[in-house]
Design a protein around this motif. Structure first.
Motif, PDB file in Angstrom:
ATOM      1  N   PRO A 184       0.681  -1.294   0.074  1.00 24.33           N
ATOM      2  CA  PRO A 184       0.147  -0.200  -0.023  1.00 24.33           C
ATOM      3  C   PRO A 184       0.816   1.195   0.151  1.00 24.33           C
ATOM      4  CG  PRO A 184       0.044  -1.025   2.156  1.00 24.33           C
ATOM      5  CD  PRO A 184       0.682  -1.934   1.037  1.00 24.33           C
ATOM      6  N   ALA A 185       0.419   2.159  -0.622  1.00 24.94           N
ATOM      7  CA  ALA A 185       0.990   3.725  -0.505  1.00 24.94           C
ATOM      8  C   ALA A 185       1.141   4.263   0.869  1.00 24.94           C
ATOM      9  CB  ALA A 185       0.374   4.497  -1.765  1.00 24.94           C
ATOM     10  N   PRO A 186       2.184   4.986   0.875  1.00 25.03           N
ATOM     11  CA  PRO A 186       2.117   5.591   2.326  1.00 25.03           C
ATOM     12  C   PRO A 186       0.555   6.179   2.644  1.00 25.03           C
ATOM     13  CG  PRO A 186       4.120   6.205   1.138  1.00 25.03           C
ATOM     14  CD  PRO A 186       2.989   5.470   0.250  1.00 25.03           C
ATOM     15  N   GLY A 187       0.061   6.110   4.040  1.00 28.80           N
ATOM     16  CA  GLY A 187      -1.085   7.034   4.156  1.00 28.80           C
ATOM     17  C   GLY A 187      -2.210   5.932   3.924  1.00 28.80           C
ATOM     18  N   ILE A 188      -2.007   4.875   3.221  1.00 27.45           N
ATOM     19  CA  ILE A 188      -3.231   3.814   3.053  1.00 27.45           C
ATOM     20  C   ILE A 188      -3.214   2.557   4.229  1.00 27.45           C
ATOM     21  CG2 ILE A 188      -4.188   2.361   1.464  1.00 27.45           C
ATOM     22  CD1 ILE A 188      -4.447   5.320   0.429  1.00 27.45           C
ATOM     23  N   ALA A 189      -4.360   2.711   4.785  1.00 19.96           N
ATOM     24  CA  ALA A 189      -4.512   1.597   5.618  1.00 19.96           C
ATOM     25  C   ALA A 189      -5.180   0.308   4.999  1.00 19.96           C
ATOM     26  CB  ALA A 189      -5.305   1.818   6.995  1.00 19.96           C
ATOM     27  N   LYS A 190      -4.272  -0.700   4.810  1.00 23.40           N
ATOM     28  CA  LYS A 190      -4.615  -1.670   3.789  1.00 23.40           C
ATOM     29  C   LYS A 190      -5.341  -3.035   4.655  1.00 23.40           C
ATOM     30  CE  LYS A 190      -3.505  -4.815  -0.136  1.00 23.40           C
ATOM     31  NZ  LYS A 190      -3.840  -6.027   0.284  1.00 23.40           N
ATOM     32  N   LEU A 191      -6.435  -2.880   4.749  1.00 27.55           N
ATOM     33  CA  LEU A 191      -7.081  -4.158   5.917  1.00 27.55           C
ATOM     34  C   LEU A 191      -8.050  -4.910   5.063  1.00 27.55           C
ATOM     35  CD1 LEU A 191      -7.728  -1.395   8.715  1.00 27.55           C
ATOM     36  CD2 LEU A 191      -5.746  -2.821   8.347  1.00 27.55           C
ATOM     37  N   ASN A 192      -7.717  -5.283   3.874  1.00 26.89           N
ATOM     38  CA  ASN A 192      -8.762  -6.053   3.063  1.00 26.89           C
ATOM     39  C   ASN A 192      -8.082  -7.423   2.464  1.00 26.89           C
ATOM     40  OD1 ASN A 192      -6.510  -5.154   1.114  1.00 26.89           O
ATOM     41  ND2 ASN A 192      -7.933  -4.368  -0.207  1.00 26.89           N
ATOM     42  N   ALA A 193      -6.962  -7.961   2.980  1.00 24.88           N
ATOM     43  CA  ALA A 193      -6.438  -9.246   2.458  1.00 24.88           C
ATOM     44  C   ALA A 193      -5.819 -10.093   3.711  1.00 24.88           C
ATOM     45  CB  ALA A 193      -5.495  -9.102   1.443  1.00 24.88           C
ATOM     46  N   ASN A 194      -5.988  -9.872   4.808  1.00 27.87           N
ATOM     47  CA  ASN A 194      -5.866 -10.702   5.855  1.00 27.87           C
ATOM     48  C   ASN A 194      -4.181 -11.156   5.650  1.00 27.87           C
ATOM     49  OD1 ASN A 194      -8.390 -10.768   6.410  1.00 27.87           O
ATOM     50  ND2 ASN A 194      -8.945 -12.884   5.861  1.00 27.87           N
TER      51      ASN A 194
ATOM     52  N   ALA B  43     -16.874   1.723   0.407  1.00 26.06           N
ATOM     53  CA  ALA B  43     -16.636   3.022  -0.389  1.00 26.06           C
ATOM     54  C   ALA B  43     -16.285   4.052   0.533  1.00 26.06           C
ATOM     55  CB  ALA B  43     -17.867   3.279  -1.261  1.00 26.06           C
ATOM     56  N   ALA B  44     -17.024   4.435   1.723  1.00 24.48           N
ATOM     57  CA  ALA B  44     -16.968   5.423   2.523  1.00 24.48           C
ATOM     58  C   ALA B  44     -15.601   5.259   3.431  1.00 24.48           C
ATOM     59  CB  ALA B  44     -18.230   5.432   3.752  1.00 24.48           C
ATOM     60  N   MET B  45     -15.438   3.943   3.693  1.00 25.23           N
ATOM     61  CA  MET B  45     -13.901   3.790   4.263  1.00 25.23           C
ATOM     62  C   MET B  45     -12.879   4.055   3.316  1.00 25.23           C
ATOM     63  SD  MET B  45     -13.505   2.722   7.504  1.00 25.23           S
ATOM     64  CE  MET B  45     -14.417   2.488   8.803  1.00 25.23           C
ATOM     65  N   ALA B  46     -12.894   3.773   2.071  1.00 26.02           N
ATOM     66  CA  ALA B  46     -11.940   3.823   1.013  1.00 26.02           C
ATOM     67  C   ALA B  46     -11.805   5.370   0.631  1.00 26.02           C
ATOM     68  CB  ALA B  46     -12.140   3.255  -0.342  1.00 26.02           C
ATOM     69  N   ASP B  47     -12.748   6.121   1.082  1.00 21.84           N
ATOM     70  CA  ASP B  47     -12.696   7.641   0.720  1.00 21.84           C
ATOM     71  C   ASP B  47     -11.952   8.314   2.134  1.00 21.84           C
ATOM     72  OD1 ASP B  47     -14.445   7.887  -1.275  1.00 21.84           O
ATOM     73  OD2 ASP B  47     -16.104   8.225  -0.149  1.00 21.84           O
ATOM     74  N   ARG B  48     -11.781   7.545   3.107  1.00 23.53           N
ATOM     75  CA  ARG B  48     -10.898   7.727   4.236  1.00 23.53           C
ATOM     76  C   ARG B  48      -9.598   7.297   4.399  1.00 23.53           C
ATOM     77  NH1 ARG B  48     -16.165   8.374   4.389  1.00 23.53           N
ATOM     78  NH2 ARG B  48     -16.898  10.455   5.469  1.00 23.53           N
ATOM     79  N   ASN B  49      -9.314   6.485   3.073  1.00 21.84           N
ATOM     80  CA  ASN B  49      -8.092   5.825   3.018  1.00 21.84           C
ATOM     81  C   ASN B  49      -7.926   4.574   3.667  1.00 21.84           C
ATOM     82  OD1 ASN B  49      -6.943   7.716   1.437  1.00 21.84           O
ATOM     83  ND2 ASN B  49      -5.982   8.897   2.937  1.00 21.84           N
TER      84      ASN B  49
END
Ligand SMILES: Cc1ncc(COP(=O)(O)O)c(C=O)c1O
Length: 378
Positions: A40-50, A333-339
């Protein structure tokens, strides 16, 4: 390569950063690209693939550096070493272990073999990617049980549904996306009886994360000679999802069916196998990761409670949250808008949302975004 040796290039690039020329002649900074090319790019919380972002462990990183320097050679001895380590832990032989690129490999091969013989029986909700792949070219499909009220796998219903058309039962324990673990005694009894009628596959990708991994594994049934296959992976607690190493443990006759479809050691890579060997007995790293994951689960549990929501009891590195009346795709989508990246709707579970446990600072982003994202999605 001019001026510097390949070796110093490699070591230098690992510590200092590299620029290279693109075919168009532009200078391209690998350092900058690395940030988002491999994760993930800096600032992105990647919480979608375990995934476990605390990995790879320091020992795995060191082993990968070493192995990569020998990347000119195909994998041979290192894979045998890994099979020996796995077999030794479970009191089995190396003929009971098949490695593949992630456990997706062995899981798909078994599904391919089984779907030649009959249908695959599975719960309504499970990690179905590989069984779907397996049945894609066969005439036998997946037979799913009806939804259960608790979203737990109903072993009794599964046993009742077993008939002569079924070639394999597919159980994921703990299950994904629910995160729930089955009662060990009940699962053991079910697997013993069901394996008299067909092959039983237990996908244990998250076993090491359960409260009692030794009690919940079905590997002893393999040792007892049952028609049971257990899949495991280095992608989850070991923090090596991108290094692609997984394995299946089963009796050799059953593994012969799996091997028909795989590439054997030819499908493996030096760095991945080296990382797996270095991580397999790294108890300190595994304990560290588990502690962080449990801490993250507590943060999420507390946050969803504060926001009036509930989640299923999880013994994994993800949680399945009941959003009430909120649509899970809108919430995603709302969470993605918040990175914050999470999963959306599974099948027709429209109001259930899966979130993975990442680094604590990323989980904190989920916690912080939760109230506004819920409001935006409602
Ligand atoms: C239950 C389960 N099994 C297997 C896998 C496959 O992982 P891999 O191919 O990386 O081992 C996943 C991935 O998310 C999973 O959730």
């Amino acid at each position: 390569m001019t001026g510097i040796s390949r070796r110093s290039f490699f070591i230098g690039s690992a510590v200092a950063g590299v620029s290279t020329l693109t075919s168009a002649g532009r200078v391209f900074s690998l350092d900058a690209a690395l940030e988002s090319l491999y994760g993930p790019a800096p600032g992105i919380a990647k919480l979608n693939a375990n995934e476990n972002p605390y990995g790879p462990s320091p020992a795995a990183l060191k082993a990968m550096m070493k192995a990569s320097a020998h990347g000119a050679y195909y994998v041979r001895e290192s894979a045998q070493r890994l099979r020996e380590m796995i077999a030794e832990r479970h009191g089995l032989t190396t003929d009971h272990v098949v490695l593949s690129s992630g456990s997706s490999g062995v899981l798909t091969y078994l599904a391919l073999a089984s779907s030649q013989q009959g249908a695959i029986l599975a719960p309504d909700l499970f990690w179905d990617t590989t069984s779907l792949m397996g049945v894609r070219n066969g005439s036998n499909g997946i037979m799913r049980l009806p939804k259960s009220a608790s979203l737990a796998i109903d072993l009794q219903a599964m046993e009742t549904a077993l008939n002569a058309d079924i070639s394999m039962v597919h159980v994921t324990n703990p299950n994904n996306p629910t995160g729930m673990v089955l009662d060990s005694d009940e699962l053991r009894a079910f697997c013993s009886r069901a394996s008299e009628k067909c092959t039983v596959l237990v996908d244990e990708a998250y076993n090491e994360l359960t409260d009692d991994p030794a009690a919940s594994t079905m590997i002893p049934l393999v040792k007892a000679g049952k028609n049971v296959a257990v899949a495991r992976t280095f992608s989850k607690i070991y923090g090596l999802a991108g290094m692609r190493v997984g394995y299946m443990i089963a009796k050799p006759e059953l593994l012969e069916k799996v091997k028909q479809y795989g590439l054997g050691d030819y499908g493996l890579n030096q760095a991945g196998v080296a990382a797996a060997v270095a991580s397999y007995n790294d108890e300190a790293f595994l304990a560290f990761s588990k502690t962080k994951i449990i801490e993250a689960r507590e943060m999420v549990s507390e946050a969803i409670r504060r926001n009036g929501l509930t989640a299923l009891p999880s013994e994994t590195n993800f949680m399945f949250v009941n959003l009430g009346s909120t649509n899970a795709d809108s919430f995603r989508a709302a969470m993605a808008d918040r990175n914050v990246l999470i999963r959306g709707i599974y099948r027709d579970y429209n109001h259930w949302s899966r979130v993975s446990m990442g680094k604590l600072e990323d989980v904190q982003m989920y916690v912080d975004a939760l109230p506004a994202a819920l409001e935006a999605a409602s």
